[in-house]
Design a protein around this motif. Structure first.
Motif, PDB file in Angstrom:
ATOM      1  N   TYR A 260       0.844  -1.211   0.000  1.00 30.01           N
ATOM      2  CA  TYR A 260       0.000   0.000   0.000  1.00 30.01           C
ATOM      3  C   TYR A 260       0.874   1.254   0.000  1.00 30.01           C
ATOM      4  O   TYR A 260       0.593   2.234  -0.704  1.00 30.01           O
ATOM      5  N   ARG A 261       1.966   1.220   0.765  1.00 34.52           N
ATOM      6  CA  ARG A 261       2.868   2.361   0.861  1.00 34.52           C
ATOM      7  C   ARG A 261       3.507   2.660  -0.500  1.00 34.52           C
ATOM      8  O   ARG A 261       3.628   3.825  -0.914  1.00 34.52           O
TER       9      ARG A 261
ATOM     10  N   LYS B 241       3.495   5.765  -5.570  1.00 34.76           N
ATOM     11  CA  LYS B 241       3.343   5.861  -7.022  1.00 34.76           C
ATOM     12  C   LYS B 241       2.196   6.809  -7.386  1.00 34.76           C
ATOM     13  O   LYS B 241       2.289   7.606  -8.339  1.00 34.76           O
ATOM     14  N   GLU B 242       1.113   6.726  -6.626  1.00 37.80           N
ATOM     15  CA  GLU B 242      -0.008   7.649  -6.861  1.00 37.80           C
ATOM     16  C   GLU B 242       0.432   9.081  -6.607  1.00 37.80           C
ATOM     17  O   GLU B 242       0.033  10.022  -7.320  1.00 37.80           O
ATOM     18  N   SER B 243       1.275   9.246  -5.569  1.00 36.95           N
ATOM     19  CA  SER B 243       1.764  10.589  -5.248  1.00 36.95           C
ATOM     20  C   SER B 243       2.643  11.118  -6.371  1.00 36.95           C
ATOM     21  O   SER B 243       2.550  12.301  -6.761  1.00 36.95           O
TER      22      SER B 243
ATOM     23  N   HIS C  87      -0.365   8.524   4.245  1.00 40.96           N
ATOM     24  CA  HIS C  87      -1.754   8.866   3.949  1.00 40.96           C
ATOM     25  C   HIS C  87      -2.118  10.281   4.382  1.00 40.96           C
ATOM     26  O   HIS C  87      -3.064  10.885   3.864  1.00 40.96           O
ATOM     27  N   ASP C  88      -1.351  10.857   5.343  1.00 41.03           N
ATOM     28  CA  ASP C  88      -1.656  12.222   5.808  1.00 41.03           C
ATOM     29  C   ASP C  88      -0.732  13.257   5.185  1.00 41.03           C
ATOM     30  O   ASP C  88      -0.582  14.364   5.706  1.00 41.03           O
ATOM     31  N   ASP C  89      -0.086  12.853   4.056  1.00 42.90           N
ATOM     32  CA  ASP C  89       0.823  13.716   3.298  1.00 42.90           C
ATOM     33  C   ASP C  89       2.134  14.017   4.017  1.00 42.90           C
ATOM     34  O   ASP C  89       2.931  14.838   3.547  1.00 42.90           O
TER      35      ASP C  89
END
Length: 647
Positions: A399-400, A405-407, A480-482
């Motif tokens: 997930y990380r 990658k999404e970021s 997840h919290d940037d």
């Protein structure tokens, strides 16, 4: 005179004036010349005069065990003629005869007492012999043998009562002995009823003393079974059946003694006689001793069976936490016994001197079965840890990486949007450059993930293979919290950096403490003296001769010999058992090479390993069964190579 008695005298006394007066029929007069004249039949009183002393010395006359009266002393005490002399002489001789009778009675009583003491001593000896016998079959044989010896009977049989059947109790014809004929006996079971002699005695607790087994009264509730006599050409006559009563006065069995041997009073020939009361009393005492011995032996056997069942059930229950290693403890126990049985056959005196008796083998077997009981104290996630990181952590890492990658993709899209805003358009070259950068970064993150998954496998790694993990740990990604965080946390890095196996130092320490848990648990059990070393044996199966083992770091002779046996068998089974994630089950020859390598590095007993290999005791059929299959669960006794690498 009130009683007749016999008086021996010399020929000279027949000439004495008192002789005619004594020869009036009130006593029996017998002329004697030599002591042989009184053998074998003697007299109560013997008048000993000079002529008899000339015929034989005094000692020979005294050996006749009759009352001796000196004729000279008598003549002095009763001079002639004196009124009343005859009466006084008769009184004196009667007194002497009475002394003779009393002496004979005393001698008979002494003989009877001596015989009774002999019987009592024999019963004591029998009781000691029965209490010392550990094997039930030999115990029953001793009971019959000693009973026949005490009673001088020709044959004997033993029946046991079995009340374990809920429907109906049974009578077990357990054993028979016969001096006259050779028999092939086979144990028989029959319903427990009053129709047979043994059944009647067992159900009524009544002793039966039968003079003739073929003459039992028709109204008696029991009958004599003649089938044995008919088949073997035997004749049962006298029979004594005695119940064996335990301390609760319950009948545990019946003893039958057959054909008491005696001597005919008329012909002097051997004959079968009835069992008398004295004989019955001795056999009754034997039956009582036998009942106690049988019950004790059965109780010990039941306790042993119960304990053996408890041990096996305990091992089975514990191994359910670790299904793929199920059977390990049983296989190690079988290997230990197989190796231990080779000790007395070993050509090496330093090995054969450690041969174990049956109690020692039993102690070793229980210790081997329970050697891993302490894994109940190991947390399940450690015990079943197949890889360095649990699946939940791996999912979190996936997930990380996906989030990173999404970021990156989001950052690329922002840069494209900014270019549109600033330039009004995005040329193709710039777009391709941004997409290529995104692909490279995503490919790098995917590579990191693959390296993480590869490092998660518990293979054997060298120090030089950890640099990529350090590189991955230095990679910062958004959470997840940037917020920024390392792709690998410190704990995850330490777990993946484990060089051997899948356990961290803390987890390995927890695994190793299973031996301490085993020892402490086993010390809570009140072992008998023959089994009291079990905690120390089981608790030392990971000790090594050079002191590098655990939990105590024992060295050399400080390690129990039985534990050294178990260590070899434990390692061999760990090597040849089902596949492990970081090493496949090795072939037998390779496993033996590893054992020899452990000897060379000073870890294992070389003499024992030599016996283990040369005897090929590991090839016994029960040890060749396939190991269980299924998904891997770590076992506390998994063998991992020592720092000294094996070829």
């Amino acid at each position: 005179m009130t009683a007749r008695f016999s008086l021996g005298h010399s020929p000279a006394f027949a000439e004495h004036p008192l002789y005619p007066q004594l020869d009036d029929g009130s006593l029996v007069l017998r002329c004697v010349v030599h002591p042989d004249d009184l053998r074998p039949d003697g007299v109560e009183v013997l008048l000993l005069d000079g002529s008899l002393l000339q015929a034989a010395p005094l000692g020979e006359w005294q050996a006749l065990q009759t009352t001796l009266v000196s004729f000279e002393a008598l003549s002095t005490a009763l001079p002639l003629p004196v009124a009343g002399t005859l009466q006084e002489l008769q009184t004196l001789l009667a007194f002497a005869a009475e002394q003779s009778h009393l002496r004979d009675k005393t001698r008979q009583l002494a003989q009877a007492l001596h015989s009774k003491q002999g019987d009592l001593q024999r019963l004591v000896d029998v009781g000691l012999a029965l209490s010392a016998e550990k094997d039930l079959e030999r115990l029953l044989g001793k009971i019959l043998t000693e009973g026949r010896r005490l009673s001088h009977c020709d044959a004997a049989s033993l029946f046991l009562v079995d009340r374990r059947q809920a429907a109906q109790a049974q009578l077990i014809f357990k054993l028979t002995q016969n001096s006259s004929i050779a028999t092939r006996f086979q144990e028989q079971r029959m319903p427990l009823t009053k129709s047979s002699i043994a059944g009647y005695v067992a159900l009524t607790s009544t002793e039966l003393n039968i003079a003739d087994a073929y003459a039992i009264a028709s109204e008696a509730p029991y009958r004599f079974n003649r089938s044995f006599d008919l088949q073997m050409g035997y004749r049962t006559l006298s029979l004594l059946a005695i119940p064996m009563l335990n301390h609760r006065h319950e009948v545990v069995g019946v003893l039958e003694f057959i054909n008491c041997q005696g001597v005919s009073a008329t012909s002097g020939e051997p004959e079968v006689i009835a069992f008398d009361d004295v004989m019955a009393a001795s056999l009754r005492a034997l039956a009582s001793q036998a009942a106690v011995a049988i019950e004790n032996r059965q109780l010990l056997d039941e306790i042993s069976g119960l304990f053996d069942g408890f041990v096996q059930a305990s091992v089975f229950a514990i191994e359910q936490r670790d299904p793929t290693s199920s059977g390990h403890s049983f296989r190690v126990a079988d290997l230990c016994i197989a190796l231990a049985r080779q000790l007395p056959l070993a050509p090496l005196p330093q090995v054969s001197c450690h041969a174990l008796n049956e109690e020692g083998l039993r102690e070793l077997r229980y210790a081997a079965l329970l050697h891993d009981f302490g894994k109940v104290g190991v947390r399940e996630h450690v015990l079943t840890k197949a890889k360095k990181l649990p699946e939940t952590v791996i999912d979190n890492l996936r997930y990380r990486v996906a989030l990173a990658k999404e970021s990156l993709q989001s950052q690329m899209l922002k840069r494209m949007l900014q270019a549109y805003r600033q330039q009004g358009a995005l040329d193709e070259a710039q777009r391709l450059q941004l997409e290529a950068e995104l692909a490279r970064e995503c490919h790098r993150l995917d590579g990191y993930l693959r390296q993480i998954l590869l490092a998660n496998e518990p293979t054997i790694l060298s120090e030089g293979e950890f640099h990529h993990l350090q590189e991955i740990q230095s990679e910062l990604v958004k959470s997840h919290d940037d917020s920024l965080t390392s792709l690998l946390s410190e704990g995850e890095f330490c777990a993946l950096a484990v060089r051997r196996g899948s356990l961290t130092a803390e987890e390995r320490s927890e695994i190793e403490r299973h031996v301490v848990h085993t020892r402490d648990f086993l010390r809570l059990i009140p072992w008998t003296p023959a089994l009291q070393r079990i905690p120390d044996i089981a608790g030392a199966h990971h000790e090594k001769l050079d002191g590098s083992g655990y939990p105590k770091g024992l060295v050399g002779e400080a390690i129990p010999y039985a534990a050294r046996i178990m260590t070899i068998c434990d390692i061999y089974d760990a090597l040849t058992a089902a596949d492990r994630p970081y090493k496949a089950a090795v072939p037998q020859e390779k496993a033996l090479d590893i054992l020899q390598a452990e000897v060379k590095t000073g870890l294992l007993d070389g003499d024992l390993v030599q016996v283990f290999i040369q005897s090929r005791c590991y090839l016994q059929p029960q040890l060749l069964a396939l190991a269980p299959t299924g998904s891997f669960h770590r076992h506390v006794c998994d063998f991992e190579p020592s720092e000294h690498k094996h070829g």
